[in-house]
Design a protein around this motif. Structure first.
Motif, PDB file in Angstrom:
ATOM      1  N   HIS A 104      76.536  55.833-103.103  1.00  0.00           N
ATOM      2  CA  HIS A 104      77.726  55.194-102.545  1.00  0.00           C
ATOM      3  C   HIS A 104      77.507  53.689-102.499  1.00  0.00           C
ATOM      4  O   HIS A 104      76.568  53.222-101.859  1.00  0.00           O
ATOM      5  N   VAL A 105      78.361  52.955-103.199  1.00  0.00           N
ATOM      6  CA  VAL A 105      78.308  51.498-103.160  1.00  0.00           C
ATOM      7  C   VAL A 105      79.506  51.005-102.369  1.00  0.00           C
ATOM      8  O   VAL A 105      80.649  51.345-102.680  1.00  0.00           O
ATOM      9  N   VAL A 106      79.237  50.234-101.338  1.00  0.00           N
ATOM     10  CA  VAL A 106      80.300  49.674-100.503  1.00  0.00           C
ATOM     11  C   VAL A 106      80.423  48.187-100.831  1.00  0.00           C
ATOM     12  O   VAL A 106      79.438  47.450-100.784  1.00  0.00           O
ATOM     13  N   VAL A 136      79.078  57.422-109.583  1.00  0.00           N
ATOM     14  CA  VAL A 136      78.946  56.552-108.416  1.00  0.00           C
ATOM     15  C   VAL A 136      80.235  56.600-107.599  1.00  0.00           C
ATOM     16  O   VAL A 136      81.332  56.736-108.147  1.00  0.00           O
ATOM     17  N   GLU A 137      80.088  56.545-106.298  1.00  0.00           N
ATOM     18  CA  GLU A 137      81.230  56.467-105.391  1.00  0.00           C
ATOM     19  C   GLU A 137      81.337  55.022-104.916  1.00  0.00           C
ATOM     20  O   GLU A 137      80.344  54.447-104.471  1.00  0.00           O
ATOM     21  N   VAL A 138      82.517  54.454-105.036  1.00  0.00           N
ATOM     22  CA  VAL A 138      82.692  53.045-104.694  1.00  0.00           C
ATOM     23  C   VAL A 138      83.792  52.913-103.652  1.00  0.00           C
ATOM     24  O   VAL A 138      84.877  53.479-103.801  1.00  0.00           O
ATOM     25  N   THR A 139      83.495  52.185-102.591  1.00  0.00           N
ATOM     26  CA  THR A 139      84.469  51.916-101.545  1.00  0.00           C
ATOM     27  C   THR A 139      84.633  50.408-101.412  1.00  0.00           C
ATOM     28  O   THR A 139      83.647  49.680-101.326  1.00  0.00           O
ATOM     29  N   THR A 162      85.000  53.065 -87.843  1.00  0.00           N
ATOM     30  CA  THR A 162      84.517  53.882 -88.952  1.00  0.00           C
ATOM     31  C   THR A 162      83.101  53.462 -89.339  1.00  0.00           C
ATOM     32  O   THR A 162      82.808  52.270 -89.433  1.00  0.00           O
ATOM     33  N   VAL A 163      82.244  54.450 -89.536  1.00  0.00           N
ATOM     34  CA  VAL A 163      80.879  54.184 -89.983  1.00  0.00           C
ATOM     35  C   VAL A 163      80.735  54.716 -91.405  1.00  0.00           C
ATOM     36  O   VAL A 163      81.119  55.849 -91.696  1.00  0.00           O
ATOM     37  N   LEU A 164      80.237  53.898 -92.298  1.00  0.00           N
ATOM     38  CA  LEU A 164      80.014  54.326 -93.677  1.00  0.00           C
ATOM     39  C   LEU A 164      78.558  54.116 -94.035  1.00  0.00           C
ATOM     40  O   LEU A 164      77.975  53.078 -93.715  1.00  0.00           O
ATOM     41  N   ASN A 165      77.979  55.099 -94.699  1.00  0.00           N
ATOM     42  CA  ASN A 165      76.640  54.871 -95.231  1.00  0.00           C
ATOM     43  C   ASN A 165      76.757  54.133 -96.560  1.00  0.00           C
ATOM     44  O   ASN A 165      77.804  54.147 -97.199  1.00  0.00           O
ATOM     45  N   TYR A 166      75.718  53.450 -96.953  1.00  0.00           N
ATOM     46  CA  TYR A 166      75.719  52.846 -98.286  1.00  0.00           C
ATOM     47  C   TYR A 166      74.353  52.991 -98.915  1.00  0.00           C
ATOM     48  O   TYR A 166      73.330  52.982 -98.222  1.00  0.00           O
ATOM     49  N   ASP A 167      74.356  53.167-100.212  1.00  0.00           N
ATOM     50  CA  ASP A 167      73.114  53.033-100.963  1.00  0.00           C
ATOM     51  C   ASP A 167      72.935  51.593-101.385  1.00  0.00           C
ATOM     52  O   ASP A 167      71.831  51.070-101.416  1.00  0.00           O
ATOM     53  N   ARG A 168      74.073  50.974-101.739  1.00  0.00           N
ATOM     54  CA  ARG A 168      74.087  49.533-102.014  1.00  0.00           C
ATOM     55  C   ARG A 168      75.296  48.925-101.325  1.00  0.00           C
ATOM     56  O   ARG A 168      76.383  49.502-101.352  1.00  0.00           O
ATOM     57  N   GLN A 214      66.811  44.303 -98.482  1.00  0.00           N
ATOM     58  CA  GLN A 214      66.909  45.199 -99.627  1.00  0.00           C
ATOM     59  C   GLN A 214      68.277  45.863 -99.692  1.00  0.00           C
ATOM     60  O   GLN A 214      68.880  46.185 -98.658  1.00  0.00           O
ATOM     61  N   ASN A 215      68.729  46.104-100.905  1.00  0.00           N
ATOM     62  CA  ASN A 215      69.932  46.902-101.161  1.00  0.00           C
ATOM     63  C   ASN A 215      71.220  46.263-100.664  1.00  0.00           C
ATOM     64  O   ASN A 215      72.247  46.922-100.561  1.00  0.00           O
ATOM     65  N   ILE A 216      71.147  44.983-100.328  1.00  0.00           N
ATOM     66  CA  ILE A 216      72.360  44.235 -99.999  1.00  0.00           C
ATOM     67  C   ILE A 216      72.477  43.076-100.992  1.00  0.00           C
ATOM     68  O   ILE A 216      71.523  42.323-101.191  1.00  0.00           O
ATOM     69  N   HIS A 217      73.635  42.994-101.608  1.00  0.00           N
ATOM     70  CA  HIS A 217      73.877  41.966-102.614  1.00  0.00           C
ATOM     71  C   HIS A 217      74.951  41.006-102.105  1.00  0.00           C
ATOM     72  O   HIS A 217      75.854  41.415-101.390  1.00  0.00           O
ATOM     73  N   VAL A 218      74.841  39.755-102.500  1.00  0.00           N
ATOM     74  CA  VAL A 218      75.842  38.761-102.106  1.00  0.00           C
ATOM     75  C   VAL A 218      76.330  38.059-103.364  1.00  0.00           C
ATOM     76  O   VAL A 218      75.529  37.500-104.126  1.00  0.00           O
ATOM     77  N   ILE A 219      77.642  38.122-103.601  1.00  0.00           N
ATOM     78  CA  ILE A 219      78.221  37.490-104.791  1.00  0.00           C
ATOM     79  C   ILE A 219      79.346  36.552-104.383  1.00  0.00           C
ATOM     80  O   ILE A 219      79.878  36.623-103.278  1.00  0.00           O
ATOM     81  N   GLY A 220      79.702  35.684-105.317  1.00  0.00           N
ATOM     82  CA  GLY A 220      80.821  34.771-105.083  1.00  0.00           C
ATOM     83  C   GLY A 220      80.415  33.558-104.272  1.00  0.00           C
ATOM     84  O   GLY A 220      79.265  33.106-104.331  1.00  0.00           O
ATOM     85  N   ASP A 221      81.359  33.048-103.497  1.00  0.00           N
ATOM     86  CA  ASP A 221      81.146  31.750-102.840  1.00  0.00           C
ATOM     87  C   ASP A 221      79.922  31.712-101.924  1.00  0.00           C
ATOM     88  O   ASP A 221      79.288  30.672-101.783  1.00  0.00           O
ATOM     89  N   SER A 222      79.601  32.835-101.289  1.00  0.00           N
ATOM     90  CA  SER A 222      78.551  32.810-100.258  1.00  0.00           C
ATOM     91  C   SER A 222      77.131  32.667-100.813  1.00  0.00           C
ATOM     92  O   SER A 222      76.232  32.258-100.094  1.00  0.00           O
ATOM     93  N   GLN A 223      76.919  33.046-102.052  1.00  0.00           N
ATOM     94  CA  GLN A 223      75.547  33.077-102.572  1.00  0.00           C
ATOM     95  C   GLN A 223      75.049  31.674-102.934  1.00  0.00           C
ATOM     96  O   GLN A 223      75.839  30.756-103.105  1.00  0.00           O
TER      97      GLN A 223
END
Lengths: 420, 355
Positions: A34-36, A59-62, A125-131, A310-319
């Motif tokens: 699951h990728v959130v 892959v499940e994407v939310t 709501t609580v969601l698990n994530y793999d990434r 780990q397993n947290i990615h940051v894209i776009g303006d914030s990175q």
């Protein structure tokens, strides 16, 4: 823009759901990962789409996004001179949901539990994530006295854009338009100069006001990009350009700004329309999750995975890779990130030679636009992205009517690649 | 905004709204090795006692069929569902008898996974599904006619079928195998779809102002291909909300989505395959469209011959033409240009996109 809080979501927030609603126990022994993705702008919407396009049913994407409608900041300066409306620049997530099979959740991120790999949303709501991919754009650094409802930034598009448009429309001949340019790095490097040109052209040539004044207060020492183009246009339009400005405070009711220039004494300037674009930093969700170093989020440019978690990615303006902050670049990084996430979920080594690019057409009037482009490569010695060597980047093109029409081909495909 | 939409299933009493539950959870899948497919629909078949079969799918679409009485006790059925879309199956026996009607959600067991989420791109034969015909044979603690737990069956799973345990299932919020529509949130003995007031607050569901899910299937109308679950997707349904007013009088009704989604054919793959050429080519999409399908007069690159693309790029790189493209071309090595060109050449082109 509307923030959909459906009845079911509301009930979730009130905790009226079944017992399972309160179950904190989350298993993560997933073979279907699951990728959130948090944030549905150019970076986040692209990441979600490409994760499903390339990962399909493996892959499940939310996608977590507060709003059902996204208004593009790209081209939004053309709302100010009535060449576009915000509805022309509005996009939604229907294709993401119905074509690509992405879960769309209209909610906001509350907390990230890095240890258990869960996110809690505002509704509870609580969601698990793999990434987890954070694409929250940027936030503004506070300026004392600044009230955006009176002194718009118009740097996130939508209501702010229309507020500034309405203020400009209320100007009469002889009025004074004052805007600020934030210190680098900030979202859309040519954008503030483009805006100054578009507004000056609109007041002078469309409205026929000979006596309006346009002042640009720039935190930087000089025009940061396309200096020849914008410098020439400023001269043509009579724009009063003042670099090395440090803002002290704003009086939002009086529409006045107090600042120092070249380190001198404090001075105050009053405007009929004041447009303050403050200095910028990573989105609040990045700070809340403890993923910032200084104002931005350090990441590995091969994957955009945070160097702090780990397993947290940051894209776009914030990175913090040093690449320009723009919608085009956010889209570009999103694909590198999506590919890297899918590779790592499938135990495939990361691609070690990513290329990203940026391109931007900038209107300087209602008929002419310039452009700016560059391609970036990974330097394995420094571990950083850099302009491709010996290619003469950044490359720029002078304003022309041809470029003005090409601008809509560029934005049209960029919008479609991101939102449909 | 469109309120007061009536679900069309069974009695069609009122808009069903559901209490939601949430929470994380495991997600897992059986080891599925489907190949890419270009079919856009798939079929679920089997035999049952006399039964109404329904499928609720993640894009909001809804499908139903009745089994065919062939004189035996095992009536065949065949239900077409969209390929590559997660769907739930629900079977109802005695469907025309409100007192003795039995609603049985179906769960598929495969290896360590048991889930009601079926994603198929092929024909999926369930075999005989032993549905109960008498209420005394089911466990139904709240008396709403819906089995408390789904019926677990273990058919052979062919290539092209995935049984998925999801982390977030909008069609089944609490992931108990009972789709939202057949939950009984207020525990009043009427499942949500039949219950005109799901939360017993005295306000009919159809008048709840924040009802953004007309059919109560869990998919918000905005993302629901079939807002009223009448089996007609909204793009062919002349009356999306079944209120008797044709959509032609609805200024919000447009076909933009249909047009844009058909310009780029998307067929979900079942597995990720790394491709350097595809990743490089994706960096052209900002200006040339997803997978090389431009939506305007800029060149589409999909389906172009690799050698011609390479030749053109190298010419642009060396020449003085097309300034912004020349500037881009300088950023890529000849080997990278070859890799991305070879990938574009594998993509289906479009007749309308000829240069």
């Amino acid at each position: 823009m509307s923030n959909t809080l459906s009845r079911r979501t509301l009930l979730k927030a009130l905790g009226i759901g079944s017992a399972a609603a309160l179950m904190p126990g989350v298993l993560n022994a997933a073979t279907l990962p699951h990728v959130v993705v948090v944030g549905g702008g150019f970076a986040g919407a692209t990441a979600a789409k490409y994760l499903k396009m390339w990962g399909g049913t493996s892959v499940e994407v939310t996608l977590i996004e507060a709003n059902t409608t996204y208004v593009s900041p790209i081209l939004s300066n053309l709302v100010l001179n009535h060449q576009k409306t915000t509805s022309d620049l509005s996009f939604n997530y229907v294709t993401h949901s119905t074509v690509y099979g992405i879960n769309i959740v209209h909610d906001t991120l509350n907390t990230v539990d890095k240890t258990n790999q869960t996110v809690t949303l505002h509704s509870g709501t609580v969601l698990n994530y793999d990434r987890l991919i954070l694409a929250g754009g940027m936030d503004f650094v506070d300026i004392p006295g600044l009230d955006f409802e009176k002194v718009p930034h118009a740097w996130k598009a939508g209501a702010q854009t229309n507020l500034l448009k309405d203020q400009i429309d209320a100007m009469v001949d002889g009025d004074h338009f004052v805007m600020t340019v934030p210190a680098s790095p900030y979202r859309c490097p040519p954008g503030p100069y483009e805006r100054a040109c578009v507004v000056a052209d609109y007041l002078k040539n469309t409205k026929g006001f000979a006596n309006c004044q346009v002042t640009v207060l720039d935190a930087n020492a000089a025009i940061t990009v396309e200096a020849d183009t914008f410098g020439a246009k400023f001269t043509e339009y009579g724009v009063n350009y003042r670099p090395n400005i440090s803002i002290a405070s704003v009086d939002s009711d009086a529409r006045s700004i107090t600042f120092t220039e070249n380190g001198g004494g404090a001075q105050t300037l009053s405007a009929n329309v004041l447009n303050v674009i403050p200095n910028q930093k990573a989105a609040k969700i990045v700070f809340d999750a403890g993923l910032n170093s200084g104002n931005w989020a350090p990441v590995n440019p091969l994957s955009y995975e945070s160097t702090l978690a780990q397993n947290i990615h940051v894209i776009g303006d914030s990175q913090a890779t040093g690449q320009p902050k723009s919608g085009h670049m956010g889209n570009s990084q999103a694909k590198i990130c999506a590919d890297a996430v899918l590779r790592s979920l499938n135990n495939v080594a990361l691609n070690t030679a990513p290329k990203t690019n940026t391109a931007c057409y900038s209107p300087v009037s209602s008929t002419h636009a310039s452009w700016l482009t560059a391609v970036y490569e990974y330097n394995s010695e420094t571990g950083k992205m850099q302009l491709v060597a010996d290619a003469g980047y950044p490359a720029a093109g002078a304003p022309s009517t041809e470029n003005y029409s090409q601008m809509f081909n560029w934005s049209g495909n960029l919008f479609a690649d991101t939102f449909s | 905004m469109r309120y007061h939409k009536i679900p069309f299933l069974l009695s069609g009493v009122s808009a069903a709204l559901l209490l939601a539950s949430c929470g994380g959870g495991s997600s897992s899948s059986t080891s599925i090795t489907s190949s890419d497919t270009t079919t856009s629909s798939a079929v679920i078949s089997g035999t049952v006692p006399g039964t109404k079969i329904e499928a609720f799918c993640a894009d909001g679409s809804y499908y139903t069929v009745n089994s065919t009485d062939d004189g035996t006790s095992q009536h065949p059925f065949s239900l077409t569902v969209p390929a590559g879309v997660d769907c739930h199956l629900v079977m109802t026996t005695n469907e025309n008898d409100p007192v003795n009607r039995i609603v049985t959600p179906i769960e598929i067991e495969s290896g360590t996974v048991a889930s009601g989420v079926i994603n198929t791109s092929v024909e999926f034969a369930l075999g005989y599904v032993p549905l109960a015909l008498n209420l005394s044979d089911i466990v139904d603690s709240n008396g709403d006619g819906v089995t408390d737990t789904p019926l677990r069956i273990s058919p052979v799973i062919p290539d092209g079928v995935a049984i998925l345990e999801l982390s977030l299932d909008p069609l089944d919020d609490d992931r108990d195998g009972i789709p939202n529509i057949y939950e009984d949130d207020d525990n009043d003995g009427e499942y949500n779809q039949e219950d005109s007031d799901d939360d017993n607050d005295g306000i009919p569901d159809s008048e709840e102002a924040d009802n953004s899910d007309s059919d109560g299937d869990g998919i918000d109308d905005l993302y629901d291909r079939d807002d009223d679950n009448d089996g007609l997707t909204d793009d062919v349904d002349s009356d999306d909300d079944n209120d008797g007013t044709p959509d032609s009088e609805d200024s919000d009704h447009d076909d933009d989505n249909e047009t844009s989604s058909s310009s780029t054919v998307y067929t979900p793959v079942s597995a990720y395959t790394a491709s350097v050429g595809r990743l490089l080519a994706s960096q052209c999409a900002q200006c040339h469209g997803t997978n090389g399908h431009s939506v305007n007069s800029w060149d589409s690159l999909a389906g172009e011959s690799a050698s011609e693309l390479v030749e053109e790029m190298l010419e642009i790189k060396a020449g003085e033409e097309a300034p912004i493209m020349q500037a881009q071309a300088h950023g890529y090595s000849d080997a990278e240009i070859r890799a991305l060109a070879e990938w574009f050449a594998t993509q289906p082109g479009s007749e309308s996109e000829e240069e």
